[in-house]
Design a protein around this motif. Structure first.
Motif, PDB file in Angstrom:
ATOM      1  N   ALA A 121       0.843  -1.195   0.000  1.00 13.85           N
ATOM      2  CA  ALA A 121       0.000   0.000   0.000  1.00 13.85           C
ATOM      3  C   ALA A 121       0.877   1.243   0.000  1.00 13.85           C
ATOM      4  N   LEU A 122       0.300   2.304  -0.480  1.00 11.89           N
ATOM      5  CA  LEU A 122       0.944   3.603  -0.329  1.00 11.89           C
ATOM      6  C   LEU A 122       0.806   4.003   1.141  1.00 11.89           C
ATOM      7  N   ARG A 123       1.849   4.641   1.680  1.00  7.94           N
ATOM      8  CA  ARG A 123       1.745   5.139   3.062  1.00  7.94           C
ATOM      9  C   ARG A 123       0.936   6.435   3.013  1.00  7.94           C
ATOM     10  N   GLY A 124      -0.375   6.283   3.003  1.00  6.80           N
ATOM     11  CA  GLY A 124      -1.258   7.435   2.798  1.00  6.80           C
ATOM     12  C   GLY A 124      -1.147   8.458   3.918  1.00  6.80           C
ATOM     13  N   ILE A 125      -1.191   9.718   3.528  1.00  5.28           N
ATOM     14  CA  ILE A 125      -1.152  10.792   4.533  1.00  5.28           C
ATOM     15  C   ILE A 125      -2.463  10.754   5.335  1.00  5.28           C
ATOM     16  N   THR A 126      -3.583  10.505   4.652  1.00  9.72           N
ATOM     17  CA  THR A 126      -4.881  10.431   5.339  1.00  9.72           C
ATOM     18  C   THR A 126      -4.907   9.210   6.250  1.00  9.72           C
ATOM     19  N   ARG A 127      -4.331   8.118   5.794  1.00 11.71           N
ATOM     20  CA  ARG A 127      -4.201   6.903   6.620  1.00 11.71           C
ATOM     21  C   ARG A 127      -3.474   7.255   7.919  1.00 11.71           C
TER      22      ARG A 127
END
Ligand code: PMP
Length: 288
Positions: free
Chosen positions: A205-211
């Protein structure tokens, strides 16, 4: 609309790049999607940090400093009088010859588009999305690492098209081992018996900022968040499910692959985090 292109602001119709730009020829480049809330650029430093990490991974030299980039992003918003909006920031390998090698590209191209975005119709935020798992797998870290926010999104686009073929607006992508990686443009979370789970980024997964924001907000509210391997079984049988992303923000999921999740309505934890998220975005950001 004014577009930032290599140090200048140009009209939308004049914002043109070379057909020899390797961003176009090969998808050789990186990008960020950033939100603006109430004249504040949300978590700008984190987006620029991730942009610089992506650049390092692909050995791309960004022809300006992070401070200069931050100013260019803010100025793009000012030029377009953006109060609430969405910024697309791209750095391509730049103009070169027809060979794959980036050695023919002396200078990266920087583009900043400040506009607005709406990913899903409003009713899905209150009623929840119905999504599907698609055959196209997320690429593993030994191929095009999903941690790199690269301009090559075909993997995700194929998955998005497969979702549409099945009447869904978003899709779950599994990794090579069959574990849940993420959606085509969002990270995924579930809540079960009061605990929140999200796939570990090592699952593709992308290390999402929203995550990251949602993990922070959940922990601040005293909730436990576990980053783990996840299969579809855990989602089908969860009490709640939601997706996170800069463009999507936080959106409930109430059905996956024909299985109703929980009560089939957005759950209490999802609603709590949704409220906390909207509170947080209105109080945190770089002022324009
Ligand atoms: N995964 C993918 C594949 C994405 O493209 C994105 C961003 N659109 C996300 C997750 C969410 O990341 P962020 O919260 O940083 O926008």
């Amino acid at each position: 609309m004014k577009i930032y292109l290599d140090g200048e602001f140009v009209d939308k119709d004049e914002a043109k790049i070379s057909v020899f730009d390797h961003g176009l020829l090969y998808g050789d480049g990186i990008f960020e999607g950033i939100r603006v809330y109430g004249k504040c650029v949300y978590r700008l430093e984190e987006h620029l940090e991730r942009l610089w990490y992506s650049a390092k991974d692909i050995l791309l030299e960004i022809p300006m400093t992070p401070e200069e980039m931050a100013e260019a992003v803010c100025e793009s918003c000012r030029q377009n009088e953006i109060e609430d909006g969405y910024i697309r920031l791209l750095v391509t390998r730049g103009k070169g010859d027809l060979g794959l090698s980036p050695n023919s590209c002396p200078r990266a191209t920087v583009i900043i588009i400040a506009d607005t975005i709406r990913l899903y119709p409003e009713e899905h935020y209150s009623e929840g999305l119905s999504i599907v798992t698609v055959p196209t797998r997320r690429s593993g870290p030994a191929a095009l690492n999903p941690a790199i926010k690269s301009l090559n999104y075909l993997n995700n686009i194929l998955a998005k098209m497969e979702a549409a073929q099945n009447g869904a607006l978003e899709a779950i992508m599994l990794n090579d081992q069959g574990y849940v990686a993420e959606c085509t443009g969002d990270n995924i979370f579930v809540a079960h018996k009061g605990v929140i789970y999200t796939p570990d980024v090592a699952n593709g997964a992308l290390r999402g900022i929203t995550r990251g924001t949602v993990i922070e907000l959940a922990e601040k509210a005293g909730l436990t968040v576990k980053e783990c391997n996840m299969t579809r079984h855990e989602i089908w049988n969860a009490d709640e499910c939601f997706l996170t992303g800069t463009a999507a923000e936080l959106i409930p999921v109430v059905k996956l692959d024909g299985r109703v999740i929980g009560t089939g309505k957005p759950g209490a934890i999802t609603k709590q985090l949704h409220a906390a998220f909207h509170e947080e975005v209105s109080t945190r950001g770089v002022m324009l």
